[in-house]
Design an enzyme around this catalytic site. Structure first.
Site, PDB file in Angstrom:
ATOM      1  N   THR A 126       0.825  -1.376  -0.057  1.00 58.34           N
ATOM      2  CA  THR A 126      -0.058  -0.065  -0.144  1.00 58.34           C
ATOM      3  C   THR A 126       0.840   1.433   0.007  1.00 58.34           C
ATOM      4  OG1 THR A 126      -1.614   1.244   1.467  1.00 58.34           O
ATOM      5  CG2 THR A 126      -0.289  -0.213   2.422  1.00 58.34           C
ATOM      6  N   TYR A 150      -1.423   0.003  10.776  1.00 56.32           N
ATOM      7  CA  TYR A 150      -1.589  -0.628   9.500  1.00 56.32           C
ATOM      8  C   TYR A 150      -0.518  -0.634   8.758  1.00 56.32           C
ATOM      9  CZ  TYR A 150      -3.510  -1.016   5.051  1.00 56.32           C
ATOM     10  OH  TYR A 150      -3.627  -1.370   3.438  1.00 56.32           O
TER      11      TYR A 150
HETATM   12  P1  NAP Z   1     -11.433  -5.031   2.273  1.00 54.82           P
HETATM   13  O1  NAP Z   1     -12.525  -4.598   1.405  1.00 54.82           O
HETATM   14  O2  NAP Z   1     -11.102  -4.484   3.666  1.00 54.82           O
HETATM   15  O3  NAP Z   1     -11.131  -6.765   2.229  1.00 54.82           O
HETATM   16  C1  NAP Z   1     -10.272  -7.279   3.277  1.00 54.82           C
HETATM   17  C2  NAP Z   1     -10.563  -8.693   3.287  1.00 54.82           C
HETATM   18  O4  NAP Z   1      -9.796  -9.359   3.984  1.00 54.82           O
HETATM   19  C3  NAP Z   1     -12.102  -9.180   3.587  1.00 54.82           C
HETATM   20  O5  NAP Z   1     -12.450 -10.242   2.652  1.00 54.82           O
HETATM   21  C4  NAP Z   1     -11.933  -9.588   4.969  1.00 54.82           C
HETATM   22  O6  NAP Z   1     -12.865 -10.464   5.058  1.00 54.82           O
HETATM   23  C5  NAP Z   1     -10.509 -10.267   4.781  1.00 54.82           C
HETATM   24  N1  NAP Z   1     -10.020 -10.574   6.050  1.00 54.82           N
HETATM   25  C6  NAP Z   1      -9.569  -9.819   6.946  1.00 54.82           C
HETATM   26  N2  NAP Z   1      -9.070 -10.631   8.115  1.00 54.82           N
HETATM   27  C7  NAP Z   1      -9.227 -11.821   7.897  1.00 54.82           C
HETATM   28  C8  NAP Z   1      -8.640 -12.921   8.209  1.00 54.82           C
HETATM   29  N3  NAP Z   1      -8.173 -12.861   9.851  1.00 54.82           N
HETATM   30  N4  NAP Z   1      -8.721 -14.236   7.785  1.00 54.82           N
HETATM   31  C9  NAP Z   1      -9.326 -14.305   6.555  1.00 54.82           C
HETATM   32  N5  NAP Z   1      -9.650 -13.193   5.882  1.00 54.82           N
HETATM   33  C10 NAP Z   1      -9.605 -11.905   6.567  1.00 54.82           C
HETATM   34  O7  NAP Z   1     -10.160  -4.651   1.573  1.00 54.82           O
HETATM   35  P2  NAP Z   1      -9.741  -4.212   0.056  1.00 54.82           P
HETATM   36  O8  NAP Z   1     -10.139  -2.652  -0.120  1.00 54.82           O
HETATM   37  O9  NAP Z   1     -10.549  -5.035  -0.929  1.00 54.82           O
HETATM   38  O10 NAP Z   1      -8.465  -4.228  -0.225  1.00 54.82           O
HETATM   39  C11 NAP Z   1      -7.622  -5.563  -0.385  1.00 54.82           C
HETATM   40  C12 NAP Z   1      -6.309  -5.482   0.084  1.00 54.82           C
HETATM   41  O11 NAP Z   1      -5.601  -4.372  -0.592  1.00 54.82           O
HETATM   42  C13 NAP Z   1      -6.182  -5.356   1.411  1.00 54.82           C
HETATM   43  O12 NAP Z   1      -4.901  -6.217   1.918  1.00 54.82           O
HETATM   44  C14 NAP Z   1      -5.711  -3.575   1.462  1.00 54.82           C
HETATM   45  O13 NAP Z   1      -5.005  -3.732   2.741  1.00 54.82           O
HETATM   46  C15 NAP Z   1      -4.778  -3.608   0.266  1.00 54.82           C
HETATM   47  N6  NAP Z   1      -4.908  -2.426  -0.025  1.00 54.82           N
HETATM   48  C16 NAP Z   1      -6.115  -1.698  -0.494  1.00 54.82           C
HETATM   49  C17 NAP Z   1      -6.386  -0.449  -0.998  1.00 54.82           C
HETATM   50  C18 NAP Z   1      -7.685   0.241  -1.358  1.00 54.82           C
HETATM   51  O14 NAP Z   1      -7.482   1.496  -1.487  1.00 54.82           O
HETATM   52  N7  NAP Z   1      -8.704  -0.572  -1.336  1.00 54.82           N
HETATM   53  C19 NAP Z   1      -5.013   0.163  -1.080  1.00 54.82           C
HETATM   54  C20 NAP Z   1      -3.854  -0.412  -0.975  1.00 54.82           C
HETATM   55  C21 NAP Z   1      -3.620  -1.818  -0.367  1.00 54.82           C
HETATM   56  P3  NAP Z   1     -14.477 -10.123   6.073  1.00 54.82           P
HETATM   57  O15 NAP Z   1     -15.188  -9.912   4.845  1.00 54.82           O
HETATM   58  O16 NAP Z   1     -14.513 -11.219   6.908  1.00 54.82           O
HETATM   59  O17 NAP Z   1     -13.834  -9.010   6.710  1.00 54.82           O
HETATM   60  N1  GDD Z   2     -12.568   6.740   7.003  1.00 51.40           N
HETATM   61  C1  GDD Z   2     -12.735   8.229   7.145  1.00 51.40           C
HETATM   62  N2  GDD Z   2     -13.820   8.452   7.846  1.00 51.40           N
HETATM   63  N3  GDD Z   2     -11.871   8.674   6.850  1.00 51.40           N
HETATM   64  C2  GDD Z   2     -12.083  10.212   6.663  1.00 51.40           C
HETATM   65  C3  GDD Z   2     -13.152  10.674   7.573  1.00 51.40           C
HETATM   66  C4  GDD Z   2     -14.261   9.846   7.858  1.00 51.40           C
HETATM   67  O1  GDD Z   2     -15.089  10.458   8.354  1.00 51.40           O
HETATM   68  N4  GDD Z   2     -13.046  12.113   7.192  1.00 51.40           N
HETATM   69  C5  GDD Z   2     -11.764  12.253   6.564  1.00 51.40           C
HETATM   70  N5  GDD Z   2     -11.144  11.103   6.311  1.00 51.40           N
HETATM   71  C6  GDD Z   2      -9.781  11.105   5.904  1.00 51.40           C
HETATM   72  C7  GDD Z   2      -9.059  10.090   6.479  1.00 51.40           C
HETATM   73  O2  GDD Z   2      -8.481  10.735   7.754  1.00 51.40           O
HETATM   74  C8  GDD Z   2      -7.933   9.735   5.312  1.00 51.40           C
HETATM   75  O3  GDD Z   2      -7.105  10.953   5.252  1.00 51.40           O
HETATM   76  C9  GDD Z   2      -8.958   9.902   4.120  1.00 51.40           C
HETATM   77  O4  GDD Z   2      -9.763  10.360   4.573  1.00 51.40           O
HETATM   78  C10 GDD Z   2      -9.077   8.518   3.762  1.00 51.40           C
HETATM   79  O5  GDD Z   2      -9.573   7.494   4.600  1.00 51.40           O
HETATM   80  P1  GDD Z   2      -9.958   6.048   4.233  1.00 51.40           P
HETATM   81  O6  GDD Z   2     -11.236   6.271   3.360  1.00 51.40           O
HETATM   82  O7  GDD Z   2     -10.144   5.612   5.677  1.00 51.40           O
HETATM   83  O8  GDD Z   2      -8.648   5.490   3.560  1.00 51.40           O
HETATM   84  P2  GDD Z   2      -7.185   5.383   3.875  1.00 51.40           P
HETATM   85  O9  GDD Z   2      -6.539   6.192   2.986  1.00 51.40           O
HETATM   86  O10 GDD Z   2      -7.078   5.651   5.372  1.00 51.40           O
HETATM   87  O11 GDD Z   2      -6.776   3.692   3.633  1.00 51.40           O
HETATM   88  C11 GDD Z   2      -7.347   3.386   2.312  1.00 51.40           C
HETATM   89  O12 GDD Z   2      -6.316   3.377   1.320  1.00 51.40           O
HETATM   90  C12 GDD Z   2      -4.976   2.814   1.675  1.00 51.40           C
HETATM   91  C13 GDD Z   2      -4.093   3.227   0.577  1.00 51.40           C
HETATM   92  O13 GDD Z   2      -3.499   4.353   0.504  1.00 51.40           O
HETATM   93  C14 GDD Z   2      -7.524   1.694   2.840  1.00 51.40           C
HETATM   94  O14 GDD Z   2      -8.138   1.123   1.759  1.00 51.40           O
HETATM   95  C15 GDD Z   2      -6.077   0.978   3.073  1.00 51.40           C
HETATM   96  O15 GDD Z   2      -6.164  -0.507   3.223  1.00 51.40           O
HETATM   97  C16 GDD Z   2      -5.073   1.260   1.901  1.00 51.40           C
HETATM   98  O16 GDD Z   2      -4.039   0.659   2.149  1.00 51.40           O
END
Ligand code: NAP
Ligand code: GDD
Length: 337
Positions: A126, A150
């Protein structure tokens, strides 16, 4: 081709399942059991895709489960997406975040090393690993200085996979992905929280949305584009590290403004800090700030430089910031009927 997807019940699991199904993969999805036996976003997939996926129940923290799974399945590809992925939660529960994200990743690489050396693995790293970067934009060479439990856990996972790749000649690709969102994004992430609230405000079932840091800036893209990049990373001769992102920065405030525009509301901001509010043309308050949504540390100054992925993988994001918001708001409006 056979692929295992950990985290199939999350956002990226949904889009990756669609992509791999379209390429005729046999998909095995890992889901952890919950008391209501729900499978998250898998349930939102079209029936034809859903029914073709074989679900295996297991938890990331169970090393024996992964060992047996890899010994039996020996997949061509394994997409390791499962994680405790919410940054805010990781400040409240660092230990469980470390267990799942660090030990869980170790369980996966150990199982591949011992039982299925030919499996190509994708690890979901990430942009959070950059923390508060001193240089911008960020690429694969940028110094990593994580600023949340994280991010620390993902950095440990990232160095684990890099070490295994070199030590045991394994094919492991690390995707250093910037934020990617969609209509199936978890409701606690800020983008989906905003678009769901906008839909409810339009429907008259919610008055306003409470947010944290409105000035936080992120590089937001569409999840379907990013899973395509994951797949491309596993079609090379060797595993490598790639940054994926749009190269465009927007604030939470801009995301909110653009989302409200989708329902014909123009937001005017007034006040400062926790007293700031956003009102619509009729003077109704539709955005408030609540300090409970602020984080002890914020990571900012992020901006992706995906030049390597563009050059080597021929990867390009196809959905703009405005298109992303339109997709999300329209989907949330539709789900309310
Ligand atoms: P997500 O929607 O939070 O999905 C996470 C998945 O991991 C869910 O299926 C969750 O299952 C599963 N999980 C959590 N704990 C587990 C455990 N102990 N055993 C088995 N499964 C478990 O995340 P996403 O947005 O799809 O992201 C996918 C991956 O990319 C994550 O590793 C995240 O950190 C990384 N990532 C995401 C972003 C982004 O912007 N989306 C960016 C950079 C990296 P449950 O449904 O049971 O909770
Ligand atoms: N969740 C949340 N809720 N975030 C808020 C809010 C609120 O009400 N108000 C402002 N924010 C700001 C957070 O402080 C952060 O800076 C930004 O919005 C995005 O927050 P999230 O949507 O929770 O995502 P994230 O950037 O912290 O993390 C996501 O992106 C990462 C990649 O950069 C997740 O998907 C991570 O798993 C992933 O690695």
């Amino acid at each position: 081709m056979k692929a295992i997807i950990t985290g199939i019940s999350g956002q990226d699991g949904y889009f990756l399942s669609k992509l791999l199904n379209g390429k005729d993969y046999e998909i095995v999805g890992i889901v952890r059991r919950n008391s209501s036996m729900t499978t998250g976003t898998v349930e939102q997939l079209p029936a034809k895709i859903r029914d073709s996926i074989r679900i295996e129940y297991g938890d990331l923290t169970d090393a024996g489960f992964f060992a047996k799974l890899l010994e039996r399945e020996k997949p061509d590809e394994l997409y390791h997406l499962a994680a405790q992925s919410f940054v805010g939660y990781s400040f409240q529960n660092p230990a469980s975040t470390y267990d799942v994200n660090i030990s869980g990743t170790l369980n996966v690489v150990n199982a591949i090393k011992e039982y299925s050396q030919k499996t190509k693995m994708y690890f979901a790293a990430t942009s959070e690993m950059f923390g508060q970067p001193e240089t911008t934009p960020q690429n694969e060479e940028t110094v990593l200085k994580p600023r949340s439990p994280y991010a620390v856990s993902k950095l440990a996972g990232y160095w684990t996979t890099k070490t295994y790749r070199e030590a045991y000649n394994m094919y492991i690709a690390n995707g250093i992905l910037f934020n990617h969102e969609s209509e199936v994004r978890g409701p606690e992430f800020v983008t989906r929280k905003i678009t769901m609230s906008v839909a409810r405000i339009k429907a008259g079932t919610q008055d306003y949305v409470e947010l944290g840091n409105l000035d936080a800036r992120k590089d937001w893209g569409y999840a379907a584009d990013y899973v395509n990049g994951m797949w491309k990373m596993l079609q090379m001769d060797n595993g490598d590290d790639f940054v994926l992102g749009t190269g465009e920065l927007h604030t939470v405030r801009e995301f909110a403004e653009e989302s409200f525009k989708q329902i014909g509301m123009d937001i005017t901001w007034s006040g400062e800090g926790v007293d700031e509010i956003g009102t619509n043309q009729s003077g109704k308050v539709v955005v408030k700030v609540n300090k409970k949504f602020f984080r002890p540390l914020e990571s900012d100054n992020y901006l992706a430089d995906p030049a390597k992925a563009k050059r080597i993988l021929k990867w390009n994001p196809s959905i703009s910031f405005k298109q992303l918001i339109k997709i999300m708001v329209e989907s949330d409006l539709k789900s309310l009927g």
